[in-house]
Scaffold this motif. Sequence first.
Motif, mmCIF file in Angstrom:
data_model
loop_
_atom_site.group_PDB
_atom_site.id
_atom_site.type_symbol
_atom_site.label_atom_id
_atom_site.label_comp_id
_atom_site.label_asym_id
_atom_site.label_seq_id
_atom_site.Cartn_x
_atom_site.Cartn_y
_atom_site.Cartn_z
ATOM 1 N N GLU A 294 0.723 -1.258 -0.072
ATOM 2 C CA GLU A 294 0.029 0.133 -0.077
ATOM 3 C C GLU A 294 0.852 1.187 0.065
ATOM 4 O OE1 GLU A 294 -2.959 -0.357 3.110
ATOM 5 O OE2 GLU A 294 -3.294 1.891 3.008
ATOM 6 N N VAL A 295 2.101 1.072 0.762
ATOM 7 C CA VAL A 295 2.985 2.366 0.704
ATOM 8 C C VAL A 295 3.572 2.739 -0.494
ATOM 9 C CG1 VAL A 295 4.780 3.446 2.041
ATOM 10 C CG2 VAL A 295 3.088 2.321 3.272
ATOM 11 N N ILE A 296 4.052 1.338 -1.063
ATOM 12 C CA ILE A 296 4.479 1.556 -2.501
ATOM 13 C C ILE A 296 3.497 2.049 -3.364
ATOM 14 C CG2 ILE A 296 5.442 0.118 -4.384
ATOM 15 C CD1 ILE A 296 6.614 -1.768 -2.292
ATOM 16 N N SER A 297 2.364 1.915 -3.422
ATOM 17 C CA SER A 297 1.202 2.337 -4.268
ATOM 18 C C SER A 297 1.101 4.035 -3.997
ATOM 19 C CB SER A 297 -0.002 1.874 -4.154
ATOM 20 O OG SER A 297 0.081 0.549 -4.513
ATOM 21 N N TYR A 298 1.112 4.233 -2.784
ATOM 22 C CA TYR A 298 1.076 5.709 -2.452
ATOM 23 C C TYR A 298 2.344 6.356 -2.844
ATOM 24 C CZ TYR A 298 1.777 9.684 0.936
ATOM 25 O OH TYR A 298 1.963 11.021 1.649
ATOM 26 N N TRP A 299 3.448 5.757 -2.849
ATOM 27 C CA TRP A 299 4.824 6.492 -3.307
ATOM 28 C C TRP A 299 4.611 6.615 -4.840
ATOM 29 C CZ3 TRP A 299 8.032 4.972 -7.079
ATOM 30 C CH2 TRP A 299 9.248 5.450 -7.248
ATOM 31 N N GLU A 300 4.088 5.778 -5.556
ATOM 32 C CA GLU A 300 4.050 5.562 -6.956
ATOM 33 C C GLU A 300 3.267 6.975 -7.482
ATOM 34 O OE1 GLU A 300 5.001 1.095 -8.420
ATOM 35 O OE2 GLU A 300 2.736 1.650 -7.828
ATOM 36 N N GLU A 301 1.897 7.015 -6.803
ATOM 37 C CA GLU A 301 1.180 8.160 -7.040
ATOM 38 C C GLU A 301 1.680 9.349 -6.812
ATOM 39 O OE1 GLU A 301 -3.009 7.575 -5.175
ATOM 40 O OE2 GLU A 301 -3.674 9.367 -6.322
ATOM 41 N N ALA A 302 2.264 9.575 -5.674
ATOM 42 C CA ALA A 302 3.053 10.912 -4.882
ATOM 43 C C ALA A 302 4.113 11.167 -6.337
ATOM 44 C CB ALA A 302 3.560 10.711 -3.683
ATOM 45 N N ALA A 303 4.912 10.080 -6.564
ATOM 46 C CA ALA A 303 6.023 10.285 -7.521
ATOM 47 C C ALA A 303 5.495 10.733 -8.842
ATOM 48 C CB ALA A 303 6.823 9.099 -7.762
ATOM 49 N N GLN A 304 4.367 10.468 -9.461
ATOM 50 C CA GLN A 304 3.969 10.755 -10.239
ATOM 51 C C GLN A 304 3.339 12.164 -10.667
ATOM 52 O OE1 GLN A 304 3.655 9.468 -13.473
ATOM 53 N NE2 GLN A 304 3.652 6.956 -13.396
ATOM 54 N N LEU A 305 2.896 12.585 -9.308
ATOM 55 C CA LEU A 305 2.459 13.948 -9.188
ATOM 56 C C LEU A 305 3.795 14.896 -9.188
ATOM 57 C CD1 LEU A 305 -0.467 13.719 -6.472
ATOM 58 C CD2 LEU A 305 -0.769 14.536 -8.724
ATOM 59 N N MET A 306 4.755 14.581 -8.517
ATOM 60 C CA MET A 306 5.943 15.545 -8.472
ATOM 61 C C MET A 306 6.672 15.448 -9.575
ATOM 62 S SD MET A 306 6.530 15.956 -4.914
ATOM 63 C CE MET A 306 4.957 16.753 -5.395
ATOM 64 N N ARG A 307 6.780 14.370 -10.506
ATOM 65 C CA ARG A 307 7.758 14.520 -11.591
ATOM 66 C C ARG A 307 7.628 15.745 -12.565
ATOM 67 N NH1 ARG A 307 6.654 9.667 -15.486
ATOM 68 N NH2 ARG A 307 8.683 9.731 -15.687
ATOM 69 N N SER A 308 6.313 15.959 -12.594
ATOM 70 C CA SER A 308 5.984 17.077 -13.618
ATOM 71 C C SER A 308 6.171 18.697 -13.252
ATOM 72 C CB SER A 308 4.562 16.913 -14.381
ATOM 73 O OG SER A 308 3.709 16.888 -13.306
ATOM 74 N N ALA A 309 6.723 18.522 -11.973
ATOM 75 C CA ALA A 309 6.776 19.733 -11.147
ATOM 76 C C ALA A 309 8.082 20.472 -11.546
ATOM 77 C CB ALA A 309 6.641 19.609 -9.701
ATOM 78 N N PRO A 310 8.007 21.821 -11.636
ATOM 79 C CA PRO A 310 9.091 22.570 -12.007
ATOM 80 C C PRO A 310 10.249 22.086 -10.932
ATOM 81 C CG PRO A 310 7.145 23.919 -12.195
ATOM 82 C CD PRO A 310 6.789 22.792 -11.579
ATOM 83 N N GLY A 311 11.385 22.162 -11.330
ATOM 84 C CA GLY A 311 12.655 21.815 -10.474
ATOM 85 C C GLY A 311 12.719 20.015 -10.201
ATOM 86 N N TYR A 312 11.960 19.345 -10.429
ATOM 87 C CA TYR A 312 12.036 18.114 -10.051
ATOM 88 C C TYR A 312 13.257 17.385 -10.993
ATOM 89 C CZ TYR A 312 11.187 12.987 -10.010
ATOM 90 O OH TYR A 312 11.220 11.760 -10.112
ATOM 91 N N ILE A 313 13.875 16.750 -10.340
ATOM 92 C CA ILE A 313 15.120 15.912 -11.009
ATOM 93 C C ILE A 313 14.953 14.384 -11.206
ATOM 94 C CG2 ILE A 313 17.691 15.529 -11.166
ATOM 95 C CD1 ILE A 313 17.769 18.191 -9.713
ATOM 96 N N SER A 314 14.949 13.954 -10.210
ATOM 97 C CA SER A 314 14.692 12.232 -10.047
ATOM 98 C C SER A 314 14.147 11.699 -8.788
ATOM 99 C CB SER A 314 16.279 11.902 -10.299
ATOM 100 O OG SER A 314 16.997 11.904 -9.296
ATOM 101 N N THR A 315 13.860 10.481 -8.540
ATOM 102 C CA THR A 315 13.365 9.640 -7.542
ATOM 103 C C THR A 315 13.868 8.416 -7.432
ATOM 104 O OG1 THR A 315 11.458 9.484 -6.055
ATOM 105 C CG2 THR A 315 11.066 9.141 -8.395
ATOM 106 N N ALA A 316 13.818 7.910 -6.203
ATOM 107 C CA ALA A 316 14.216 6.130 -6.134
ATOM 108 C C ALA A 316 13.583 6.003 -4.682
ATOM 109 C CB ALA A 316 15.708 6.138 -6.030
ATOM 110 N N LEU A 317 12.838 4.796 -4.670
ATOM 111 C CA LEU A 317 12.358 4.242 -3.550
ATOM 112 C C LEU A 317 13.182 3.289 -3.186
ATOM 113 C CD1 LEU A 317 10.167 4.347 -1.615
ATOM 114 C CD2 LEU A 317 8.780 2.656 -3.034
#
Lengths: 103, 103
Positions: A19-42
Amino acid sequence: MSSVILINSFEIPEGQEDEVISYWEEAAQLMRSAPGYISTALHKAVDENARFQLVNRAEWESAEAFYAAVQTPEFIAFAERNKGKYHYFPGVYTIIRNDDDLG
Amino acid sequence: MSSVILINSFEIPEGQEDEVISYWEEAAQLMRSAPGYISTALHKAVDENARFQLVNRAEWESAEAFYAAVQTPEFIAFAERNKGKYHYFPGVYTIIRNDDDLG
């Protein structure tokens, strides 16, 4: 301005990891189009006794860019929907020492 | 075997930060000559309200290499000398999701 590192450590009750991994995936999808975003890793702990079984590490161009990204109406709605569900400890960091400082 | 990431988050009482940085420096000096050591970086929180004001991130060739490094007589003596002084939450991690998984 040099980039910053978001580190967010999750305390995960037994059985809640997927469930937390799914939560992370949804958050990461929202973040990655934001200005200044570079990368993420879980990150997932190798040892099941580690206090934080999942840790997110993301890079952003600045702390301000990250703070702005979590203030968008979309992200606020996402956060409201998940309010109180998970237990995590986020921080925005810069590196103050590395191998070059060890002489 | 692919490398692993050590993440160690420090809870730091008011005024103890310089002492923890010195502790990190001494630990890093001991670690860096160990087999399987790759690199290290000490992270300082941008926001003073972050739960973990310092976070160490290190790379190792394997979890076993890291576990062996903290079992040497030298490191055990170092750990004994500092026993109970600091409050930290270490974990060894592998990356389970990154940008490539976000589609």
